[in-house]
Enzyme design. Structure first.
Site, mmCIF file in Angstrom:
data_model
loop_
_atom_site.group_PDB
_atom_site.id
_atom_site.type_symbol
_atom_site.label_atom_id
_atom_site.label_comp_id
_atom_site.label_asym_id
_atom_site.label_seq_id
_atom_site.Cartn_x
_atom_site.Cartn_y
_atom_site.Cartn_z
ATOM 1 N N ASP A 1 24.865 -8.400 6.972
ATOM 2 C CA ASP A 1 25.209 -9.468 6.036
ATOM 3 C C ASP A 1 26.698 -9.504 5.731
ATOM 4 O OD1 ASP A 1 24.582 -11.584 4.075
ATOM 5 O OD2 ASP A 1 25.221 -10.066 2.629
ATOM 6 N N LEU B 1 0.800 -1.229 0.000
ATOM 7 C CA LEU B 1 0.000 0.000 0.000
ATOM 8 C C LEU B 1 0.829 1.274 0.000
ATOM 9 C CD1 LEU B 1 -2.794 -1.123 2.504
ATOM 10 C CD2 LEU B 1 -2.609 -1.561 0.054
ATOM 11 N N CYS B 2 2.130 1.162 -0.159
ATOM 12 C CA CYS B 2 3.014 2.324 -0.243
ATOM 13 C C CYS B 2 3.010 2.824 -1.692
ATOM 14 C CB CYS B 2 4.413 1.889 0.166
ATOM 15 S SG CYS B 2 5.448 3.152 0.853
ATOM 16 N N HIS B 3 2.904 4.128 -1.863
ATOM 17 C CA HIS B 3 2.889 4.702 -3.211
ATOM 18 C C HIS B 3 4.291 4.692 -3.824
ATOM 19 C CE1 HIS B 3 -0.775 6.434 -1.481
ATOM 20 N NE2 HIS B 3 -1.210 6.523 -2.726
ATOM 21 N N MET C 1 8.494 6.353 4.688
ATOM 22 C CA MET C 1 8.716 4.919 4.502
ATOM 23 C C MET C 1 9.973 4.653 3.671
ATOM 24 S SD MET C 1 6.601 3.565 6.426
ATOM 25 C CE MET C 1 7.223 1.941 6.064
ATOM 26 N N GLU C 2 10.244 5.511 2.706
ATOM 27 C CA GLU C 2 11.457 5.351 1.900
ATOM 28 C C GLU C 2 12.700 5.536 2.767
ATOM 29 O OE1 GLU C 2 8.135 5.671 -0.765
ATOM 30 O OE2 GLU C 2 8.674 6.837 1.001
#
Length: 170
Positions: free
Chosen positions: A132, A81-83, A117-118
């Site tokens: 990692d 649901l993130c644009h 969010m980005e």
């Protein structure tokens, strides 16, 4: 619950309760930016190997920067649901401390929705990349404190993490 303790209807559910992407077409196009951080706690020997460029997998810091930038660009593919956003700028800053590496990710866009969010995704993936690349010599690595530091732009204006604002005042 919102910051001002008032009820706001859920925006990612339609009237039937089905998930939906929020319609931002009525929002103004404005400059928006966000900054997030993550901290990767490392053993002193691991940190020294990173600092000295002596890690078996290569340049940890360079790869983490690239991974963070790539993650910001692909955020909408990872977070439901993130644009998808046409990012204007993404930076990954890495600072080495005695006990680990701080990742700060900044994102900028001119658009109809924010870039929090980005920035959070970029900081998280850069931290995971450090993990990692170091895990072969340090099994005790911890990724700590992934958080939004600040955001600016849009209808809601600016927000800065309260403890960050207090630190800046002293």
């Amino acid at each position: 619950m919102s910051d001002d303790s008032t009820f706001r209807p859920l925006t990612h559910l339609d009237e039937r309760g089905a998930a939906q992407m929020v319609d931002v077409s009525g929002k103004a196009v404005t400059a928006r930016d966000a900054r997030a951080r993550a901290f990767v706690a490392l053993a002193p020997d691991t940190l020294a190997a990173v600092r000295d460029g002596a890690m078996p997998k290569g340049d940890v810091l360079a790869v983490a920067r690239i991974a963070g930038i790539q993650a910001a660009k692909r955020c909408s593919e990872l977070i439901p649901l993130c644009h998808p956003l046409p990012l204007a700028k993404t930076t990954i800053d890495l600072a080495l401390f005695d006990n680990g590496i701080e990742v700060q990710a900044s994102c900028r866009v001119t658009g109809q929705t924010g870039v929090e969010m980005e920035a959070l995704t970029a900081a998280s993936v850069a931290a995971l990349t450090i993990y990692d690349m170091c895990k072969a010599i340090d099994r005790g690595i911890r990724i700590e404190c992934v958080e939004l530091l600040e955001k600016h732009g849009g209808k809601s204006g600016s927000w800065t993490r309260q403890d960050l604002a207090q630190r800046d005042e002293t």
